[in-house]
Each structure stands twice: as structure tokens, then as C-alpha cells.
Scaffold this motif. Structure first.
Motif, short mmCIF file in Angstrom:
data_model
loop_
_atom_site.label_atom_id
_atom_site.label_comp_id
_atom_site.label_asym_id
_atom_site.label_seq_id
_atom_site.Cartn_x
_atom_site.Cartn_y
_atom_site.Cartn_z
N VAL A 151 14.50 48.90 47.82
CA VAL A 151 14.41 50.23 48.44
C VAL A 151 14.48 51.36 47.42
O VAL A 151 14.41 52.52 47.79
N GLY A 152 14.64 51.03 46.15
CA GLY A 152 14.50 52.07 45.11
C GLY A 152 15.71 52.37 44.28
O GLY A 152 15.65 53.23 43.40
N TYR A 153 16.86 51.72 44.51
CA TYR A 153 18.04 52.03 43.69
C TYR A 153 17.83 51.54 42.26
O TYR A 153 17.32 50.45 42.03
N ARG A 154 18.28 52.35 41.30
CA ARG A 154 18.16 52.00 39.88
C ARG A 154 19.53 51.89 39.21
O ARG A 154 19.64 51.74 38.00
N THR A 155 20.57 52.02 40.03
CA THR A 155 21.94 51.77 39.57
C THR A 155 22.63 50.95 40.65
O THR A 155 22.57 51.32 41.83
N ILE A 156 23.26 49.85 40.24
CA ILE A 156 24.01 49.05 41.20
C ILE A 156 25.46 48.94 40.72
O ILE A 156 25.73 48.56 39.58
N ILE A 157 26.36 49.32 41.61
CA ILE A 157 27.79 49.32 41.29
C ILE A 157 28.44 48.12 41.98
O ILE A 157 28.28 47.95 43.19
N PHE A 158 29.14 47.31 41.22
CA PHE A 158 29.89 46.19 41.79
C PHE A 158 31.34 46.62 41.88
O PHE A 158 31.97 46.92 40.85
N GLN A 159 31.85 46.64 43.10
CA GLN A 159 33.20 47.17 43.31
C GLN A 159 34.06 46.15 44.04
O GLN A 159 33.58 45.46 44.93
N SER A 160 35.34 46.09 43.64
CA SER A 160 36.27 45.16 44.33
C SER A 160 37.69 45.65 44.10
O SER A 160 37.94 46.57 43.33
N GLY A 161 38.63 44.99 44.77
CA GLY A 161 40.03 45.17 44.43
C GLY A 161 40.29 44.47 43.11
O GLY A 161 39.38 43.93 42.49
N GLU A 162 41.55 44.52 42.64
CA GLU A 162 41.88 43.78 41.42
C GLU A 162 42.07 42.33 41.84
O GLU A 162 43.16 41.92 42.24
N ASP A 163 40.97 41.60 41.80
CA ASP A 163 40.89 40.26 42.39
C ASP A 163 41.09 39.22 41.28
O ASP A 163 40.16 38.86 40.57
N PHE A 164 42.35 38.78 41.15
CA PHE A 164 42.67 37.84 40.07
C PHE A 164 41.98 36.50 40.23
O PHE A 164 41.82 35.75 39.28
N GLY A 165 41.58 36.18 41.44
CA GLY A 165 40.89 34.90 41.66
C GLY A 165 39.41 34.97 41.31
O GLY A 165 38.69 33.98 41.44
N LEU A 166 38.99 36.13 40.85
CA LEU A 166 37.55 36.31 40.57
C LEU A 166 37.21 35.73 39.19
O LEU A 166 37.69 36.21 38.18
N PRO A 167 36.35 34.70 39.15
CA PRO A 167 36.02 34.15 37.83
C PRO A 167 35.07 35.09 37.08
O PRO A 167 34.25 35.76 37.69
N ALA A 168 35.22 35.14 35.77
CA ALA A 168 34.36 36.01 34.95
C ALA A 168 32.88 35.69 35.18
O ALA A 168 32.03 36.58 35.16
N ASP A 169 32.59 34.42 35.45
CA ASP A 169 31.20 33.99 35.67
C ASP A 169 30.54 34.65 36.88
O ASP A 169 29.33 34.79 36.93
N TYR A 170 31.38 34.96 37.85
CA TYR A 170 30.85 35.60 39.07
C TYR A 170 30.17 36.92 38.67
O TYR A 170 29.05 37.21 39.09
N ILE A 171 30.89 37.70 37.85
CA ILE A 171 30.34 38.99 37.41
C ILE A 171 29.14 38.77 36.48
O ILE A 171 28.14 39.49 36.56
N SER A 172 29.22 37.74 35.64
CA SER A 172 28.08 37.46 34.75
C SER A 172 26.83 37.19 35.59
O SER A 172 25.73 37.67 35.27
N ASN A 173 27.01 36.44 36.67
CA ASN A 173 25.86 36.17 37.54
C ASN A 173 25.28 37.47 38.10
O ASN A 173 24.06 37.67 38.10
N CYS A 174 26.17 38.35 38.54
CA CYS A 174 25.70 39.63 39.12
C CYS A 174 24.89 40.41 38.09
O CYS A 174 23.81 40.94 38.39
N ILE A 175 25.43 40.47 36.87
CA ILE A 175 24.74 41.22 35.81
C ILE A 175 23.36 40.61 35.56
O ILE A 175 22.34 41.31 35.54
N GLN A 176 23.34 39.27 35.40
CA GLN A 176 22.07 38.62 35.08
C GLN A 176 21.05 38.79 36.21
O GLN A 176 19.87 39.02 35.97
N TYR A 177 21.53 38.69 37.44
CA TYR A 177 20.62 38.81 38.58
C TYR A 177 19.98 40.20 38.63
O TYR A 177 18.79 40.34 38.89
N VAL A 178 20.79 41.23 38.35
CA VAL A 178 20.25 42.60 38.34
C VAL A 178 19.25 42.75 37.20
O VAL A 178 18.14 43.25 37.38
#
Ligand code: 5AD
Length: 347
Positions: A98-125
Motif C-alpha cells: 500500500v506504499g509504506y517505505r518505513t516499517i517500525i517493529f514495536q514490542s514490549g521488552e520481550d525477553f523471550g524474543l530470540p534475536a533471530d526473530y528480528i533478523s527475519n523481520c529485517i531480511q523480509y523487509v
């Protein structure tokens, strides 16, 4: 000093005002002139363009004890979620379509969040094109922050919330402002475009605190700053506190624009929550960014930082069309670019 001279002085980037000058502006009896001046400075530096950014609130788990926030770990009435990556990827695709050129990933301070999860998000974008990735996921180890930057993350949002060290401690179960600022400086050192910000109307905050909040943003060298009113949440220790006002938030935003002419300032959702019309006012008084949630409705309901009326759910496409129409109706244009910080633009 008269109002006009003070405005000119403060807009001079080499000049650092003192607290009393900022207090003078924040409390001026020339409110309309203040907001108008900020609108003019914004139009000048931002070429009459407004940036639209997509936010994906992918997890509401939070280890923090911030007494103002509906996601704080003591809120046992909240159902916690972390979106499956396949759903995050679908959101990313839709936001880009739909045209967004910035994507913000937002969450609480989620200690159970693996670093790979964010890596996937970055790579997918990044696989979809030249699209900026912003992380807003709290304090993480410096090694992870550096790895995500190396993988392509562009910006990081970490608000200082209040510049008063004692108030900070009181609101954050003894946590230290200094540590927060250290993280902000680490992020800048890594190379991230830094986003900061604070709340207006926190219990125990004074006008001098707000002046110091603004000066701290300048000192940190932020490229983005989110400034919104405090809204008490019924499931938090501050449930009975008085909310921040639209008036003081707009004044603060306007002074932020004068002090930080090139910084990206969103018309925050919290401001639009206390008055839907304030979004337009903010865009005419210094704000140049609109950020919109793009995750499915069921998740949005569970990401309740402060209470808000559940407006009609708009799909990302509908929301984008509505925002573009609003921007044009105010005499601005939606910016088709990524909306990077000025330091990167000037490189
Ligand atoms: N009212 C307004 N803003 C809030 N935030 C957290 N709780 C509230 C509230 N009750 C803001 C803070 C924080 C972000 C997650 O949302 O600035 O950084």
C-alpha cells in the motif's frame, strides 16, 4: 525578550537556549503565534511533506515495571501474544504493497524474543526493496543491537520518557535514567538513526521538566522524537492520575519543532486519542509524520498501552488512503521517500 526574537533565536541551530527561555515559550500567552511559527518552520524544512510510517506491534510481552503503561509486567489482566513470523511477514507485504517505505517493529521488552526473530523481520523487509526498518523493542544487549544494524536495521526508537532522574526512578521501579541514556548513546555509536521522546503531563512533571526534556533531545542528537500526552490506564498504579492535556502537548510539540527544526516529529496516536482533531492541529504546528498500526485487529486490541476508544477498524489500504486525503486537505503532500533522519540525508 519579545516573542518573535525568542522564536528566531531558538530556531538557530547553533544556539542552545536555557531552561527559562523554553519555559517562556511553552507558557506564552501568544499560543496561536507559537503554533503558527512551528508550522512555518516545519513547512520550510520538510518541504510541505508528511511521512507515513507503518508500525507492526508484534509482541506485548514486557518485563518492565513502568507504572504508566498498560503493558507493564504487573498487568495480569492482559492476554499476552507474540505474532507468528508468518503473520508478521504478511503484514510487511501488505504495508509495502500500500506504499509504506518505513516499517517500525514495536514490542514490549520481550525477553523471550530470540534475536533471530528480528533478523527475519529485517531480511523480509529488505528483500522487498529500499525500505527503512525501525526497531522499537526496548533495551537489548549491545551485541544484538550491533548485529541487527549490520543486517540492515536503520533506526531505533528509545524514549527517555522524563529527563528528571528522580521522577524516572519513581515511574520505573527504581530503574535509572542514566542506563536508558547510555543505551541511546550506544545506538547512536553503532550508527542507528536515533529516535527519542517523552510524555507530557506525567504526574510529578513540571514545565521546567518539559524544557529539560526538550534540551535532552537536542543533546542526544535525536533524528526523531515522539512526544505525546500521558493517558492513565485503568490497570496500572497511575490509574487515578490526571492525564496530560492537548494544549500543553501541542505547545511542547511546537517548541520541539523550533528547537529541532530538522527532526522528524510524529503527530502521536496518544494525542489523537485525547482529541481526533488534534492530529490536524499537530500537523499544522510542527509535526511531519503519521505512524499507523498495520497488524490485524485482534492484536491491536491487545496492545493497549493506554485506553483508547476502538474506532472503526481500517485496513492498511483504507487507512493509507484516508491519511493521504487528510494530508492533501491541509495543503501538504505525502512524501514518497523513506523519510530518513537529516544526518543521513546530509551525508
Ligand atoms: N500514556 C501515554 N503514553 C504512554 N506510553 C506508555 N504508557 C503511556 C500512557 N499511559 C508511551 C511511552 C512509551 C511508549 C510505549 O508509549 O512513551 O515509550
Amino acid at each position: 525578550m519579545d516573542f518573535k526574537r525568542l522564536v528566531t533565536k531558538i530556531t538557530t541551530q547553533a544556539y542552545t537556549p536555557d531552561v527559562s527561555e523554553l519555559v517562556g515559550l511553552l507558557t506564552t500567552d501568544q499560543r496561536e503565534a507559537l503554533l503558527r511559527s512551528a508550522g512555518e518552520v516545519c513547512s520550510h524544512y520538510m518541504n510541505n511533506q508528511v511521512h507515513l510510517r507503518a508500525i507492526i506491534e508484534f509482541s506485548n510481552f514486557c518485563a518492565c515495571q513502568c507504572t504508566y503503561c498498560g503493558l507493564y509486567s504487573g498487568n495480569k489482566s492482559l492476554t499476552r501474544f507474540r505474532m507468528p513470523l508468518s503473520e508478521v511477514n504478511d503484514c510487511i507485504s501488505e504495508a509495502v504493497a500500500v506504499g509504506y517505505r518505513t516499517i517500525i517493529f514495536q514490542s514490549g521488552e520481550d525477553f523471550g524474543l530470540p534475536a533471530d526473530y528480528i533478523s527475519n523481520c529485517i531480511q523480509y523487509v529488505k528483500a522487498q526493496g529500499d525500505i527503512a526498518v525501525v526497531l522499537s523493542i526496548g533495551d537489548r544487549p549491545a551485541s544484538e543491537l550491533a548485529a541487527w544494524y549490520a543486517q540492515g536495521a536503520d533506526r531505533y526508537l528509545i524514549k527517555h520518557e522524563t529527563s528528571d532522574p528522580l521522577l524516572y526512578e519513581r515511574l520505573h521501579d527504581g530503574a535509572q535514567l542514566k542506563n536508558r541514556l547510555d543505551t541511546a548513546r550506544t545506538l547512536k555509536g553503532i550508527g542507528y538513526q536515533l529516535g527519542g521522546g517523552f510524555m507530557v503531563g506525567l504526574p510529578g512533571q513540571s514545565i521546567e521538566t518539559i524544557a529539560n526534556d526538550l534540551l535532552l533531545l537536542k543533546e542526544l542528537g535525536v533524528e526523531m522524537a515522539g512526544i505525546g500526552p500521558f493517558i492513565p490506564h485503568p490497570c496500572t498504579p497511575l490509574c487515578h492520575a490526571t492525564p496530560g492535556t492537548e494544549d500543553l502537548t501541542l505547545r511542547t510539540l511546537a517548541v520541539a519543532r523550533l528547537l529541532l527544526p530538522k527532526v522528524h516529529l510524529p503527530a502521536t496516536t496518544a494525542l489523537a486519542t485525547i482529541n481526533p482533531n488534534a492530529l490536524k492541529e499537530a500537523l499544522c504546528s510542527g509535526a511531519n509524520v503519521i505512524m499507523r498500526k498495520v497488524e490485524p485487529e485482534n492484536y491491536r486490541r491487545m496492545y493497549e498501552i493506554y485506553p483508547r476508544p476502538f474506532a472503526r477498524y481500517l485496513t492498511p489500504r483504507e487507512q493509507r488512503a484516508e491519511d493521504e486525503a487528510l494530508i492533501r486537505s491541509l495543503g501538504f503532500q505525502p512524501d514518497p521517500g523513506r523519510g530518513d533522519g537529516y544526518q543521513k540525508e546530509e551525508e
